[in-house]
Scaffold this active site. Structure first.
Site, PDB file in Angstrom:
ATOM      1  N   ASP A 201       0.808  -1.216   0.000  1.00  0.00           N
ATOM      2  CA  ASP A 201       0.000   0.000   0.000  1.00  0.00           C
ATOM      3  C   ASP A 201       0.849   1.277   0.000  1.00  0.00           C
ATOM      4  O   ASP A 201       1.884   1.346   0.683  1.00  0.00           O
ATOM      5  CB  ASP A 201      -0.851  -0.045   1.283  1.00  0.00           C
ATOM      6  CG  ASP A 201      -1.839   1.073   1.412  1.00  0.00           C
ATOM      7  OD1 ASP A 201      -2.895   0.995   0.775  1.00  0.00           O
ATOM      8  OD2 ASP A 201      -1.567   2.037   2.171  1.00  0.00           O
ATOM      9  N   GLU A 263       1.547  -0.583  -4.959  1.00  0.00           N
ATOM     10  CA  GLU A 263       0.574   0.468  -5.252  1.00  0.00           C
ATOM     11  C   GLU A 263       1.358   1.776  -5.278  1.00  0.00           C
ATOM     12  O   GLU A 263       1.506   2.449  -4.263  1.00  0.00           O
ATOM     13  CB  GLU A 263      -0.537   0.537  -4.197  1.00  0.00           C
ATOM     14  CG  GLU A 263      -1.643   1.492  -4.601  1.00  0.00           C
ATOM     15  CD  GLU A 263      -2.265   2.308  -3.470  1.00  0.00           C
ATOM     16  OE1 GLU A 263      -3.313   2.917  -3.711  1.00  0.00           O
ATOM     17  OE2 GLU A 263      -1.696   2.359  -2.361  1.00  0.00           O
TER      18      GLU A 263
HETATM   19  C1  GLC Z   1      -4.164   3.070  -0.368  1.00  0.00           C
HETATM   20  C2  GLC Z   1      -5.457   2.297  -0.168  1.00  0.00           C
HETATM   21  C3  GLC Z   1      -6.511   3.237   0.322  1.00  0.00           C
HETATM   22  C4  GLC Z   1      -6.060   3.866   1.624  1.00  0.00           C
HETATM   23  C5  GLC Z   1      -4.683   4.521   1.478  1.00  0.00           C
HETATM   24  C6  GLC Z   1      -4.086   4.815   2.826  1.00  0.00           C
HETATM   25  O1  GLC Z   1      -4.260   4.006  -1.379  1.00  0.00           O
HETATM   26  O2  GLC Z   1      -5.822   1.661  -1.371  1.00  0.00           O
HETATM   27  O3  GLC Z   1      -7.753   2.598   0.477  1.00  0.00           O
HETATM   28  O4  GLC Z   1      -6.988   4.830   2.023  1.00  0.00           O
HETATM   29  O5  GLC Z   1      -3.778   3.668   0.832  1.00  0.00           O
HETATM   30  O6  GLC Z   1      -3.739   3.618   3.467  1.00  0.00           O
END
Ligand code: GLC
Length: 499
Positions: A201, A263
């Site tokens: 993440d 991500e």
């Molecule tokens: C990522 C997740 C999202 C979350 C953010 C902070 O982007 O996909 O849902 O709010 O991280 O953890």
């Protein structure tokens, strides 16, 4: 245009072979299947539905966070990384899920959230030095992605802590060796239980400018969508400091050869520095490209050249595909997503064409993302077969859209997903763009040619051979229907690997 055939490469030695062109199904556990009648999905519910996921033809699942959480951020505010939220189950129910996944030949990816914790995590009390602090007030103009300053006062100490997201999510200081060790132990814990890897993440928040310099005012729109207030700054110092690659390297060393999918919410041209250690990174520029063949080709080609790409069109953070693109485009979108070379991620419910739901008042998510997190619709009953109780978020339209009905309908979107997931196993990794014009994008995948028609009139399919898939179930000619697609197989007989 990509000239000639391109074959995907993965520069990381030891990258898991299964991942290269895997199709992964994203499950948001609270909204997938409730097994104990409390209106909230759980791990036992996920376990029970894994045969469905396998029957569609997926290779694995990614579970959004399953850990204890006060739910300020839908589970991305973790208060204990090495346990299961009691509402979702126990470590035993997780093990049972894992065993069922194995029995169904599905890989399991967990969500790893390394850059912050919940403010209620014991680490914040017991190891405040693991977080990022300032004295005397916010030291700079950094903004939280969800609105307001990225700094809040910790009343007990009178100091200010950094939070890139909600104020309930203090940022960890990744340059602190004990943080690296603690997160490494979390990874080791789940890997020892048998998971195949992690979706990692918010990677771009791991490393910020150590001298905490101000971000500059934005000079123009960014390539990816941002919340309006956040978009007023160019986040040059609050994200991606120079040593981010080194810190991702720490994650990699801890992961061994387990799968790591980053991500990294950056345009494709900025992803290069991340793929030394990640096996794949999500293609966010692809997700938000204008729905036009030339625009799609422009974002696909650099991503294919990068190689380690996870194609994605929807997830729990953004408006659902059916609401963004309109129902008319869903067959085309499914064909595009599942015929490009490399791995593809599908968000639960996209195979039904699930639209955004209305959410609830007051919202669970203050940043307005409840709409894309409504429960799965398994049957036509008012609670959609999701739960015997009142669901935590209402169902959207189970009477119109549900798995049971779609399974029986050879012309349903779900049936098309199943066909595409089967067909993609025949492709291999080669890719060559054959045609891009104002309505058509066509490319070769091994012996197959995919013609995607974004226009309102039918178009002749590109290439020669037998039609092996047409998004219009009644159509067997070499015609790509309006807002649809045809796939031809260059040999005279049908490909042997089609079911
Ligand atoms: C990522 C997740 C999202 C979350 C953010 C902070 O982007 O996909 O849902 O709010 O991280 O953890």
């Amino acid at each position: 245009m990509v000239k000639g055939e391109v074959t995907l490469r993965n520069r990381r030695q030891g990258s898991p072979a299964w991942l290269t062109d895997a199709a992964i199904y994203q499950i948001y556990p609270r909204s997938f299947q409730d097994s104990d009648g409390d209106g909230i999905g759980d791990l036992e519910g996920v376990r029970q539905r894994l045969p469905y996921v396998r029957s569609l033809g997926f290779d694995g699942i990614w579970l959004s966070p399953i850990y204890p959480s006060p739910l300020a951020d839908g589970g991305y505010d973790i208060s204990d990384h090495s346990a299961v939220d009691p509402v979702l189950g126990t470590l035993e129910s997780f093990d049972a899920l894992l065993a069922e996944a194995r029995a169904n030949k599905l890989k399991v990816l967990l969500d790893l959230v390394p850059s912050h914790t919940s403010i209620e995590h014991a680490w914040f009390r017991d190891h405040p030095e693991w977080y990022v602090w300032a004295d005397g007030g916010p030291p700079n103009n950094w903004l939280s992605a969800f609105g307001g300053p990225a700094w809040s006062k910790d009343e007990p100490s009178g100091r200010w802590y950094l939070h890139s997201f909600y104020r309930e999510q203090p940022d960890l200081n990744w340059r602190h060796p004990e943080v690296q060790e603690a997160v490494g132990q979390v990874m080791a814990f789940w890997l020892a239980r048998g998971v195949d890897g992690f979706r990692v993440d918010a990677v771009d928040r791991l490393a910020k400018d150590p001298s905490l310099r101000d971000d500059h005012p934005a000079t123009g729109p960014w390539l990816l969508p941002l919340p309006p207030e956040y978009a007023t700054l160019s986040h040059v110092h609050s994200r991606d400091a120079d040593d981010v690659d080194e810190l991702v390297g720490v994650l990699r060393r801890r992961a061994g050869d387990a799968a790591l999918i980053g991500e990294v919410y950056r345009p494709t041209e900025e992803l290069e520095r991340f793929v030394n250690h990640f096996d794949l990174v999500f293609a966010f520029e692809f997700m938000f490209a204008s729905w036009h063949p030339e625009a799609i080709a422009r974002v696909v080609e650099p991503a294919v050249r990068l190689g380690q790409i996870a194609w994605v069109l929807s997830n729990h953070d953004f408006s659902r595909l059916a609401s963004r693109l309109g129902e008319d485009n869903l067959r085309l979108a499914a064909t595009l997503l599942l015929t490009l070379p490399g791995a593809a991620f599908v968000f639960q419910g996209d195979e039904l064409g699930l639209r955004d739901g209305p959410g609830v008042h007051p919202p669970f998510d203050r940043a307005g993302r409840d709409g894309s997190r409504h429960p799965m619709q398994w049957d036509a009953t008012p609670t959609g077969g999701f739960s015997s109780a009142r669901p935590w978020l209402p169902l959207v339209d189970p009477e119109h859209r549900n798995v049971e009905t779609a399974e029986e309908d050879p012309s349903s979107l779900l049936t098309l997903y199943r066909s595409l997931l089967s067909l993609r196993r025949c492709f291999g990794t080669g890719f060559e763009v054959l045609l891009v014009d104002s309505t058509v994008l066509a490319y070769r995948r091994g012996q197959h040619v995919v013609t995607l028609n974004f226009g309102d009139e039918p178009r002749q399919a590109v290439g020669e051979g037998a039609v092996v898939l047409n998004t219009d179930p009644g159509q067997h000619f070499r015609i790509a229907p309006a807002r649809g697609a045809a796939v031809l197989y260059a040999e005279s007989s049908r490909s042997s690997c089609l079911r």
